[in-house]
Write a protein that holds these residues in place. Structure first.
Motif, PDB file in Angstrom:
ATOM      1  N   ALA A 130     101.232  68.875 -13.330  1.00  0.00           N
ATOM      2  CA  ALA A 130     101.134  68.266 -14.652  1.00  0.00           C
ATOM      3  C   ALA A 130     102.222  67.217 -14.851  1.00  0.00           C
ATOM      4  O   ALA A 130     101.973  66.132 -15.400  1.00  0.00           O
ATOM      5  N   ILE A 131     103.426  67.522 -14.414  1.00  0.00           N
ATOM      6  CA  ILE A 131     104.532  66.573 -14.565  1.00  0.00           C
ATOM      7  C   ILE A 131     104.299  65.326 -13.711  1.00  0.00           C
ATOM      8  O   ILE A 131     104.517  64.201 -14.166  1.00  0.00           O
ATOM      9  N   ALA A 132     103.848  65.525 -12.475  1.00  0.00           N
ATOM     10  CA  ALA A 132     103.601  64.375 -11.593  1.00  0.00           C
ATOM     11  C   ALA A 132     102.556  63.437 -12.196  1.00  0.00           C
ATOM     12  O   ALA A 132     102.695  62.205 -12.118  1.00  0.00           O
ATOM     13  N   ARG A 133     101.516  64.002 -12.804  1.00  0.00           N
ATOM     14  CA  ARG A 133     100.487  63.158 -13.421  1.00  0.00           C
ATOM     15  C   ARG A 133     101.057  62.337 -14.576  1.00  0.00           C
ATOM     16  O   ARG A 133     100.624  61.205 -14.820  1.00  0.00           O
ATOM     17  N   ALA A 134     102.021  62.921 -15.295  1.00  0.00           N
ATOM     18  CA  ALA A 134     102.569  62.248 -16.481  1.00  0.00           C
ATOM     19  C   ALA A 134     103.655  61.245 -16.151  1.00  0.00           C
ATOM     20  O   ALA A 134     103.869  60.286 -16.911  1.00  0.00           O
ATOM     21  N   ALA A 137     101.039  60.597  -6.997  1.00  0.00           N
ATOM     22  CA  ALA A 137     101.106  59.977  -8.320  1.00  0.00           C
ATOM     23  C   ALA A 137     101.624  58.548  -8.253  1.00  0.00           C
ATOM     24  O   ALA A 137     101.770  57.881  -9.288  1.00  0.00           O
ATOM     25  N   GLY A 138     101.915  58.063  -7.037  1.00  0.00           N
ATOM     26  CA  GLY A 138     102.368  56.693  -6.866  1.00  0.00           C
ATOM     27  C   GLY A 138     103.868  56.504  -6.957  1.00  0.00           C
ATOM     28  O   GLY A 138     104.344  55.368  -7.084  1.00  0.00           O
ATOM     29  N   LEU A 139     104.622  57.596  -6.866  1.00  0.00           N
ATOM     30  CA  LEU A 139     106.072  57.508  -6.960  1.00  0.00           C
ATOM     31  C   LEU A 139     106.699  57.465  -5.572  1.00  0.00           C
ATOM     32  O   LEU A 139     106.120  57.953  -4.597  1.00  0.00           O
ATOM     33  N   GLN A 140     107.873  56.879  -5.501  1.00  0.00           N
ATOM     34  CA  GLN A 140     108.617  56.795  -4.251  1.00  0.00           C
ATOM     35  C   GLN A 140     109.713  57.854  -4.226  1.00  0.00           C
ATOM     36  O   GLN A 140     110.330  58.139  -5.254  1.00  0.00           O
ATOM     37  N   LEU A 141     109.958  58.428  -3.055  1.00  0.00           N
ATOM     38  CA  LEU A 141     111.021  59.412  -2.902  1.00  0.00           C
ATOM     39  C   LEU A 141     112.198  58.754  -2.174  1.00  0.00           C
ATOM     40  O   LEU A 141     112.061  58.350  -1.013  1.00  0.00           O
ATOM     41  N   PRO A 142     113.342  58.624  -2.839  1.00  0.00           N
ATOM     42  CA  PRO A 142     114.474  57.931  -2.211  1.00  0.00           C
ATOM     43  C   PRO A 142     115.130  58.704  -1.083  1.00  0.00           C
ATOM     44  O   PRO A 142     115.906  58.135  -0.313  1.00  0.00           O
ATOM     45  N   GLY A 143     114.838  59.987  -0.962  1.00  0.00           N
ATOM     46  CA  GLY A 143     115.455  60.780   0.103  1.00  0.00           C
ATOM     47  C   GLY A 143     115.078  62.244  -0.040  1.00  0.00           C
ATOM     48  O   GLY A 143     114.296  62.614  -0.925  1.00  0.00           O
TER      49      GLY A 143
END
Length: 271
Positions: A213-217, A247-253
């Motif tokens: 749910a959080i990732a979608r938001a 969800a289209g987010l990038q993970l910096p590490g």
């Protein structure tokens, strides 16, 4: 008291005994008398507190307060007891956003006692924070804690289902969501399963319901370039990372590890 707690297998018996005895006498833990006479009523109070601890009730629940980030937080039945592991979330946020003078807009999803949000507002004195919790009781507790810490004018607490009723944008989103798989709840230690609110523990069949749910938001909550930091349960880094990437987010590490070496705080950034 300490001997009886040790005999009952209670970890940290010496500290627990000192805290409970001081509480029964109405004194700070560092203000216990060395050889003062204890009144019968005080002895009875200490005995009652001891019985509660031996039955598995956490000291923080008995005292009604827990320290987090060197700040005191009052507890409510609807709030988790803040844990030292959760300070890893604050540490990761400070690492990602090192400018302490920045006028950040901070969102804490599932704020509970308000511990994470309060710690961040103390560290970022020009920030404004919003805390959201599905529980009205937790929202009241967070609001009261923030006010007592002098942070009431720089914060707002509301009830809601994660970020569904919010539009942002925020510079930083943090969360310690429920992440225990439903089938694992019964095996938790008694001080957790019998005294922490189930809604703050149960993350659904695989422990990932809240993360999904959080990732979608998050894409609509985060400003471009803004970051989110989520607390993880043991072994959840890969699964939560997948949800954030989808969800289209990038993970910096990789996730920041807590003092026990467990991957505990995973960050993501909106492109």
């Amino acid at each position: 008291m300490a001997d009886r707690l040790r005999a009952a297998g209670v970890p940290g018996a010496d500290l627990d005994a000192r805290l409970l005895f001081a509480f029964a006498l109405g004194l700070p833990a560092n203000g216990l008398p060395g050889d003062a006479i204890v009144a019968e009523s005080e002895a009875a109070s200490a005995e009652a507190l001891l019985a509660r601890r031996m039955a598995g009730e956490p000291v923080a629940r008995i005292l009604g307060e827990k320290e987090f980030w060197s700040l005191p937080f009052s507890l409510a039945p609807e709030t988790l007891v803040p844990r030292p592991d959760t300070e890893t979330v604050v540490e990761e946020a400070l690492h990602l956003l090192p400018d302490r003078a920045a006028p950040l807009r901070i969102l804490d999803l599932g704020t509970g006692s308000g511990a994470i949000l309060a710690a961040l507002l103390v560290e970022y004195p020009h920030a404004f924070g919003v805390g959201v919790d599905r529980s009205e009781g937790a929202a009241r507790a967070a609001r009261d804690n923030l006010a007592r810490l002098g942070l009431g004018t720089r914060s707002l607490v509301a009830t809601g289902d994660w970020g569904s009723a919010l539009s942002g944008p925020f510079d930083l989103v943090v969360s310690n969501p429920p992440y225990i798989p439903s089938s694992h709840i019964a095996a938790l230690d008694v001080d957790v399963r019998a005294h922490d609110p189930l809604a703050a523990l149960d993350g659904g069949a695989d422990g990932l319901d809240a993360y999904a749910a959080i990732a979608r938001a998050l894409p609509s909550l985060l400003a471009p370039g803004a970051v989110a930091v989520l607390e993880l349960g043991i072994g959840q880094e890969a699964a939560v990372a997948d949800l954030l990437r989808m969800a289209g987010l990038q993970l910096p590490g990789p996730a920041r590890r807590d003092l026990g070496g467990i991957a505990r705080a995973l960050s993501a950034r909106r492109p």
